[in-house]
Write an enzyme that holds these catalytic residues in place. Structure first.
Site, PDB file in Angstrom:
ATOM      1  N   HIS A   5       0.798  -1.232   0.000  1.00  0.00           N
ATOM      2  CA  HIS A   5       0.000   0.000   0.000  1.00  0.00           C
ATOM      3  C   HIS A   5       0.824   1.273   0.000  1.00  0.00           C
ATOM      4  CE1 HIS A   5      -1.963  -3.312   2.196  1.00  0.00           C
ATOM      5  NE2 HIS A   5      -2.900  -3.086   1.314  1.00  0.00           N
ATOM      6  N   GLY A  21      -8.110  11.686   6.908  1.00  0.00           N
ATOM      7  CA  GLY A  21      -8.730  10.579   6.174  1.00  0.00           C
ATOM      8  C   GLY A  21      -8.612  10.784   4.675  1.00  0.00           C
ATOM      9  N   ARG A  25      -6.863  16.254   1.528  1.00  0.00           N
ATOM     10  CA  ARG A  25      -6.490  17.011   2.726  1.00  0.00           C
ATOM     11  C   ARG A  25      -4.998  16.853   2.997  1.00  0.00           C
ATOM     12  NH1 ARG A  25     -10.364  20.687   4.594  1.00  0.00           N
ATOM     13  NH2 ARG A  25     -12.319  19.628   5.023  1.00  0.00           N
ATOM     14  N   ARG A  44      -2.881   3.836  -4.883  1.00  0.00           N
ATOM     15  CA  ARG A  44      -4.337   4.003  -4.721  1.00  0.00           C
ATOM     16  C   ARG A  44      -4.736   5.461  -4.481  1.00  0.00           C
ATOM     17  NH1 ARG A  44      -7.526  -0.737  -2.878  1.00  0.00           N
ATOM     18  NH2 ARG A  44      -6.258  -2.537  -3.385  1.00  0.00           N
ATOM     19  N   ARG A  88      -3.967  11.907  14.151  1.00  0.00           N
ATOM     20  CA  ARG A  88      -5.075  11.981  13.196  1.00  0.00           C
ATOM     21  C   ARG A  88      -5.654  13.379  13.210  1.00  0.00           C
ATOM     22  NH1 ARG A  88      -9.635  10.853  10.573  1.00  0.00           N
ATOM     23  NH2 ARG A  88     -11.634  11.006  11.638  1.00  0.00           N
ATOM     24  N   VAL A  89      -5.926  13.922  12.028  1.00  0.00           N
ATOM     25  CA  VAL A  89      -6.593  15.221  11.902  1.00  0.00           C
ATOM     26  C   VAL A  89      -7.823  14.994  11.023  1.00  0.00           C
ATOM     27  CG1 VAL A  89      -4.692  16.811  12.372  1.00  0.00           C
ATOM     28  CG2 VAL A  89      -4.843  15.793  10.117  1.00  0.00           C
ATOM     29  N   GLY A  90      -8.985  14.952  11.652  1.00  0.00           N
ATOM     30  CA  GLY A  90     -10.177  14.566  10.908  1.00  0.00           C
ATOM     31  C   GLY A  90     -11.386  15.392  11.257  1.00  0.00           C
ATOM     32  N   SER A  91     -12.531  14.927  10.769  1.00  0.00           N
ATOM     33  CA  SER A  91     -13.792  15.595  11.094  1.00  0.00           C
ATOM     34  C   SER A  91     -14.690  14.600  11.817  1.00  0.00           C
ATOM     35  CB  SER A  91     -14.479  16.112   9.830  1.00  0.00           C
ATOM     36  OG  SER A  91     -14.804  15.018   8.997  1.00  0.00           O
ATOM     37  N   GLU A 180     -16.919   9.567  14.596  1.00  0.00           N
ATOM     38  CA  GLU A 180     -16.212   9.417  13.316  1.00  0.00           C
ATOM     39  C   GLU A 180     -15.993   7.924  13.124  1.00  0.00           C
ATOM     40  OE1 GLU A 180     -13.575   8.094  15.032  1.00  0.00           O
ATOM     41  OE2 GLU A 180     -11.943   9.478  14.568  1.00  0.00           O
ATOM     42  N   MET A 181     -14.956   7.525  12.417  1.00  0.00           N
ATOM     43  CA  MET A 181     -14.853   6.101  12.091  1.00  0.00           C
ATOM     44  C   MET A 181     -13.435   5.526  12.228  1.00  0.00           C
ATOM     45  SD  MET A 181     -17.422   5.935   8.809  1.00  0.00           S
ATOM     46  CE  MET A 181     -17.564   4.157   8.895  1.00  0.00           C
ATOM     47  N   GLU A 182     -12.558   6.214  12.960  1.00  0.00           N
ATOM     48  CA  GLU A 182     -11.157   5.790  12.953  1.00  0.00           C
ATOM     49  C   GLU A 182     -10.445   5.744  14.306  1.00  0.00           C
ATOM     50  OE1 GLU A 182     -12.280   8.298  10.897  1.00  0.00           O
ATOM     51  OE2 GLU A 182     -12.328   7.210   8.997  1.00  0.00           O
ATOM     52  N   SER A 204     -17.900  18.808  11.950  1.00  0.00           N
ATOM     53  CA  SER A 204     -18.341  19.222  10.602  1.00  0.00           C
ATOM     54  C   SER A 204     -19.855  19.172  10.452  1.00  0.00           C
ATOM     55  CB  SER A 204     -17.697  18.323   9.546  1.00  0.00           C
ATOM     56  OG  SER A 204     -18.028  16.969   9.789  1.00  0.00           O
ATOM     57  N   ASP A 205     -20.516  18.418  11.336  1.00  0.00           N
ATOM     58  CA  ASP A 205     -21.975  18.336  11.297  1.00  0.00           C
ATOM     59  C   ASP A 205     -22.467  17.966  12.685  1.00  0.00           C
ATOM     60  OD1 ASP A 205     -22.450  14.990  10.798  1.00  0.00           O
ATOM     61  OD2 ASP A 205     -20.531  15.834  10.228  1.00  0.00           O
ATOM     62  N   ARG A 218     -15.168  26.488   7.418  1.00  0.00           N
ATOM     63  CA  ARG A 218     -14.595  25.141   7.508  1.00  0.00           C
ATOM     64  C   ARG A 218     -13.077  25.185   7.297  1.00  0.00           C
ATOM     65  NH1 ARG A 218     -19.354  23.672   4.871  1.00  0.00           N
ATOM     66  NH2 ARG A 218     -18.357  23.658   2.827  1.00  0.00           N
TER      67      ARG A 218
HETATM   68  N1  HPA Z   1     -20.452   9.978  11.272  1.00  0.00           N
HETATM   69  C1  HPA Z   1     -19.325   9.300  11.031  1.00  0.00           C
HETATM   70  N2  HPA Z   1     -18.218   9.878  10.613  1.00  0.00           N
HETATM   71  C2  HPA Z   1     -18.244  11.212  10.431  1.00  0.00           C
HETATM   72  C3  HPA Z   1     -19.376  11.964  10.669  1.00  0.00           C
HETATM   73  C4  HPA Z   1     -20.521  11.308  11.124  1.00  0.00           C
HETATM   74  O1  HPA Z   1     -21.564  11.928  11.328  1.00  0.00           O
HETATM   75  N3  HPA Z   1     -19.091  13.273  10.403  1.00  0.00           N
HETATM   76  C5  HPA Z   1     -17.809  13.302  10.005  1.00  0.00           C
HETATM   77  N4  HPA Z   1     -17.282  12.061  10.024  1.00  0.00           N
END
Ligand code: HPA
Length: 235
Positions: A5, A21, A25, A44, A88-91, A180-182, A204-205, A218
């Protein structure tokens, strides 16, 4: 010594890696925050770069989305390329009462429904994946000095983005700041492989609320987060 990878050579990555992620970015961070950045991975399109920040060697490598993808890159960075710190720098989606759009969150720990964590231990053990405290403490103080509204707490790393079976309200009531997912995967591997790990996230939301941010807002929040991560990396 490429991996399946990552096409980089040994030594191409710095000891410290910032990990968004999204590959674009990673490119944005390299182009706007690092000096003399060179691309070290393009397999990839999961882009990686190495450059310098205030004279310190720093890398950026995208993780892709979710614990399985992040685990591939963190495993290879730590075991093959000798990386010692991954930030990690994410949302994330904001959850707990009081969490607002554009807040910056530091994940002191990460609750998850991921089988990766459960299966690592089995026997009914629910391991608590935690941030490296040294990084957490530094990032908190850097953020405060920058006047950024930062909150510290638990982040839910969801196995599925779309999941109508989970009681997200209950998690929020138990103080989970966002989802988030990580992060749980990052912290689990940090503990297993011995690298320092921290997740810094921007909201972010909102999972239970409405609200929109402009692209300028943002970008400003994202830039605040990257500065916190970079100053933590070189502290
Ligand atoms: N769910 C999962 N991951 C995310 C979300 C969310 O609402 N917003 C940003 N990453």
């Amino acid at each position: 010594m490429a991996t399946p990878h990552i096409e980089a050579e040994p030594g191409d990555y710095a000891d410290v890696v910032l990990m968004p992620g999204d590959p674009l970015r990673a490119k944005y961070i390299a182009e706007n925050f690092l000096d003399d950045a060179v691309q070290v991975n393009g397999v990839r399109n999961c882009l990686g770069f190495t450059g310098t920040y205030k004279g310190h060697r720093i890398s950026v490598q995208a993780s892709g989305m979710g614990i399985p993808s992040l685990s591939i890159y963190t495993n290879e960075l730590a075991t093959i390329y000798g990386v010692k710190t991954i930030i990690r720098v994410g949302s994330c989606g904001g959850m707990a009462a009081g969490v607002k759009l554009r807040d910056v969150l530091l994940a002191s720990g990460s609750t998850t429904d991921s089988a990766v964590v459960t299966n690592t231990f089995g026997h009914g053990v629910h391991y608590a994946p935690l941030a490296n405290f040294e990084l957490l403490d530094t990032a908190y103080h850097v953020a405060k000095e920058q006047g950024v509204d930062v909150k510290v707490g638990d982040i839910f790393a969801a196995d599925r983005f779309y999941n109508d079976e989970l009681d997200m309200k209950k998690l929020a009531d138990y103080g989970v700041l966002g989802t988030e997912m990580e992060s749980a995967g990052l912290y689990l591997l940090g503990a297993k492989l011995g690298f320092r790990a921290l997740s810094i996230l921007t909201v972010s939301d909102l999972i239970f609320g409405e609200g929109k941010t402009t692209s300028e807002e943002r970008e400003k929040t994202f830039n605040d987060m990257i500065t916190i991560a970079l100053e933590t990396a070189i502290a």
